[in-house]
Scaffold this motif. Sequence first.
Motif, PDB file in Angstrom:
ATOM      1  N   LYS A 106       0.370  29.470   5.098  1.00  0.00           N
ATOM      2  CA  LYS A 106       0.268  29.950   6.475  1.00  0.00           C
ATOM      3  C   LYS A 106       1.622  29.883   7.169  1.00  0.00           C
ATOM      4  O   LYS A 106       1.993  30.787   7.932  1.00  0.00           O
ATOM      5  N   GLU A 107       2.374  28.826   6.905  1.00  0.00           N
ATOM      6  CA  GLU A 107       3.713  28.700   7.476  1.00  0.00           C
ATOM      7  C   GLU A 107       4.637  29.784   6.923  1.00  0.00           C
ATOM      8  O   GLU A 107       5.437  30.370   7.661  1.00  0.00           O
ATOM      9  N   CYS A 108       4.514  30.066   5.628  1.00  0.00           N
ATOM     10  CA  CYS A 108       5.323  31.126   5.002  1.00  0.00           C
ATOM     11  C   CYS A 108       5.014  32.478   5.633  1.00  0.00           C
ATOM     12  O   CYS A 108       5.922  33.257   5.947  1.00  0.00           O
ATOM     13  N   LEU A 109       3.742  32.767   5.792  1.00  0.00           N
ATOM     14  CA  LEU A 109       3.321  34.049   6.351  1.00  0.00           C
ATOM     15  C   LEU A 109       3.794  34.197   7.793  1.00  0.00           C
ATOM     16  O   LEU A 109       4.238  35.281   8.199  1.00  0.00           O
ATOM     17  N   GLN A 110       3.729  33.125   8.560  1.00  0.00           N
ATOM     18  CA  GLN A 110       4.153  33.172   9.957  1.00  0.00           C
ATOM     19  C   GLN A 110       5.624  33.553  10.072  1.00  0.00           C
ATOM     20  O   GLN A 110       6.006  34.383  10.906  1.00  0.00           O
ATOM     21  N   LEU A 111       6.470  32.970   9.223  1.00  0.00           N
ATOM     22  CA  LEU A 111       7.903  33.280   9.271  1.00  0.00           C
ATOM     23  C   LEU A 111       8.166  34.734   8.900  1.00  0.00           C
ATOM     24  O   LEU A 111       8.942  35.426   9.558  1.00  0.00           O
ATOM     25  N   ARG A 112       7.512  35.213   7.829  1.00  0.00           N
ATOM     26  CA  ARG A 112       7.747  36.600   7.389  1.00  0.00           C
ATOM     27  C   ARG A 112       7.259  37.608   8.423  1.00  0.00           C
ATOM     28  O   ARG A 112       7.923  38.624   8.671  1.00  0.00           O
ATOM     29  N   GLU A 113       6.125  37.354   9.032  1.00  0.00           N
ATOM     30  CA  GLU A 113       5.610  38.296  10.015  1.00  0.00           C
ATOM     31  C   GLU A 113       6.477  38.326  11.272  1.00  0.00           C
ATOM     32  O   GLU A 113       6.505  39.331  11.985  1.00  0.00           O
ATOM     33  N   ARG A 114       7.214  37.262  11.524  1.00  0.00           N
ATOM     34  CA  ARG A 114       8.127  37.259  12.656  1.00  0.00           C
ATOM     35  C   ARG A 114       9.357  38.123  12.394  1.00  0.00           C
ATOM     36  O   ARG A 114       9.847  38.826  13.282  1.00  0.00           O
TER      37      ARG A 114
END
Length: 458
Positions: free
Chosen positions: A83-91
């Motif tokens: 979830k942390e990985c996805l949050q960074l990429r979507e930003r």
Amino acid sequence: MASVILSRSRRKRLEQGHPWIYNNEIETIEGEAQPGELVEILNHQRKYLATGYYNPKSQITVRVVSYQPVEEMDEAFFTRRFKECLQLRERFVSENAYRLVYGEADFLPGLVVDRFGDVLVIQVLTLGMDLRRDQIVKALVEVVKPQGIYERSDVSVREMEGLEQIKGPLYGTCPRHVTVMENGLVISVDIEEGQKTGYFFDQRENRASIEPLMTGWGARSGITLQEAAGDQGETRLIPVNSKGKEVTFPYWDGATVLECFSHTGSFTLHACKYGAKKVTCLDISAHAIESAKANVELNGFGERVEFVVADAFDYLREQVKGADERKARAQAAASKADTSVPMTAGGGRTWDVVILDPPAFAKTKSAVKGAVRGYKDINLHGMKLVNEGGYLVTASCSYHMRPELFLETILDAAADAGKVLRLVEWRAAGKDHPQILGVEEGHYLKFAVFEVRSKNSL
């Protein structure tokens, strides 16, 4: 849980964020440390520093996964991390194709996950991650909800962990070819047979950075913009050649471009998108060129691209040899010498922009000396083929080729070629490849754009 006690004399890399513990940094092990299982990492005073997984067969004996006590790397652990990985990429990435998990930089050492729209491709590189493949897949399904997950752990680094190379589907439906978007371009990726996971996302922003190089070349051909009356009596600007005739080719102001080591043709696609007149797309692999052709056709750029299957080193040398002979014959013609004899050298072409994006030449420290020769060779010949005032775009993805050595090697090549280079762009990997400060191994990609001038022109 077993404990790894670090020696008093070690360098304090762990305290500075470096996640690797080498065998020679370990003083002793207390308890029954099992290969692939978690251990607590303590300093020589028995103070807790981190938790990591253990593998005595690897030179990197412990890899850190947390700086707080962790009981188990279970599905919940991976779900939280993903979830942390996805949050960074979507930003930072607006499209749905990117590196979702970047190993140590995402606090998941030994695991790489690339996202290709609804399909994920994973690489499991270490024993600690290999033992938790099921938990990884379940957590990815929960967080990303992909159509399919395909494994590409067919890499030799696994053998250093005592693991076999494997690949194949892990979940759902995994078509061999997936289509994604990058910087507005359509790209087809072969996830089964393409290099690594099928595509290199780390150059996304670097590919976009070549846009200013692709136009502004028409004046060299004697083309100027002149006012002309339109059908309705309005005034418009049209391109006109030196003979006063209107130029109808829409890319008259575009650059001529050579991309070497093209793989799937990603730089070629961006060059065409940004207005290049003609692009030569070269790779030694026929499979790579077929992939590049498919991508060029997908984007409607077929008329502006030619494809060459050849060794880049040989091709560059051949073109330089031909260019040198043409120059010598031109000088001979000026002195009224006989130039009717056919040229002995082939090639002789030059380009406005030459792009060099080779694979890693130095995969180990011992290979650096040979890599320096390789990088000097391609950059020396590449810059000789750049038209006066044009641009050399050059990269290195070898970690052991440090930035200062890379620039020094290019400088040596420029001196031998009689060129003066002006650095106009210096970049690293993209935002989906973050780097932890203090972990130099993450700073592997060097990308530079140079203006190329001849000393005798200044």
